[in-house]
Enzyme design. Structure first.
Site: not given
Ligand code: NAD
Length: 263
Positions: A50, A79, A105, A171, A175, A204
């Site tokens: 992380d 990342v 993730n 975003y 994606k 989620a």
């Protein structure tokens, strides 16, 4: 199983003998849930990563306490930084004597109308969400190809890669890019026995999302679901585990929706 009040599904040994590396796993969301699931499914060791050092340390302790498994290792990493990506993957390769499963993730979202968007905000979301997934995938594939015994990569996309939503052009573009990357890289990786798939969650709900997203928006998104609720984070993690496991051996380049609706 009551679909409105699902019961947590215990491990079935789906990842027995496999090692796992997962990014962005120190949050309250899908990443941490996926790390816990991989342990419960019998992985032989896991590296979680992380960008947030404090939460990473806490998450390692929490995973050990909640599962009783002690082969949990952590490495800080952004990342969006190539050096961090290479350091992280090299660390995991060393600690786990080879990474069998990589779960990408990490993803970053903000809410902004396109006409108000600065290049810097657009670029940041693309750089973490799309380029970060690309960097992790590229370096991991080099290592998996050289090792010559296969491997699996699971990316985290989003229903917004398919569907339109106001103030999400950056975003959603990122994606959609993750989905395209998954499909194209999977074709190349098949040549050396590596599978790459993605899960595409619609919603989620977890504590950090509840804090950051307006309540009316969450209610509207929940209302679009046939179940009238968002997924539990572990319901998304279950699909990641399936994609990481040998149960999905004849599956590569696919995007699996985690949703009770279709985009
Ligand atoms: N929660 C949802 O409804 C939903 C829906 C669709 C897709 N997703 C995707 O699922 C993934 C996980 O999202 P989540 O909401 O479950 O949160 P999460 O808690 O799993 O992830 C957030 C974590 O990412 C870390 N992070 C942020 N930037 C990073 C970077 N540059 N490098 C490394 N780590 C970084 C944060 O420190 C935080 O711990 C993301 O890719 C997100 O886009 C989530």
């Amino acid at each position: 199983m009551d679909i409105h009040n699902p019961t947590y599904v215990p491990g079935h040994g789906l990842l027995k003998g496999k090692s796992v590396l997962i990014t962005a796993a120190a949050g309250a969301g899908i990443g941490f849930a996926a790390a816990k699931k991989c342990i419960e499914e019998g992985c032989r060791g896991i590296v979680i990563s992380d960008i947030h050092a404090g939460r990473l340390e806490q998450s390692i302790q929490k995973l050990k306490e909640e599962t009783g498994f002690d082969k949990v290792y952590g490495q800080i990493g952004n990342v969006a930084v190539e050096d961090d990506v290479q350091t992280l993957i090299n660390f995991a390769e060393d600690k786990l004597q080879g990474v069998d499963v990589l779960i990408n993730n990490a993803g970053l979202g903000t809410t902004k109308a396109l006409i108000d968007m600065e290049d810097s905000e657009w670029n940041k979301v693309i750089d973490v969400t799309l380029n970060g997934t690309m960097r992790m995938t590229r370096y991991m594939l080099k290592i998996m190809k050289a090792r010559g015994n296969g491997g699996v990569i699971v990316n985290n996309a989003s229903v917004l890669g398919w569907r339109a939503q106001k103030e999400q052009s950056h975003y959603a573009a990122a994606k959609a890019g993750v989905m395209a990357l998954t499909r194209c890289a999977a074709l190349e990786a098949a040549e050396f026995g590596v599978r790459i798939n993605a899960v595409s969650p619609s919603l989620a709900v977890h504590p950090m999302l509840k804090k950051s997203a307006p309540a009316e928006l969450l209610a509207e998104l929940e209302g679009r679901e046939a179940y009238g609720r968002g997924a539990e984070v572990w319901e998304v993690a279950n699909i990641m585990v399936f994609l990481a496991s040998d149960y999905s051996s004849y599956l590569t380049g696919e995007i699996i929706s985690c949703s009770s609706q279709r985009a």
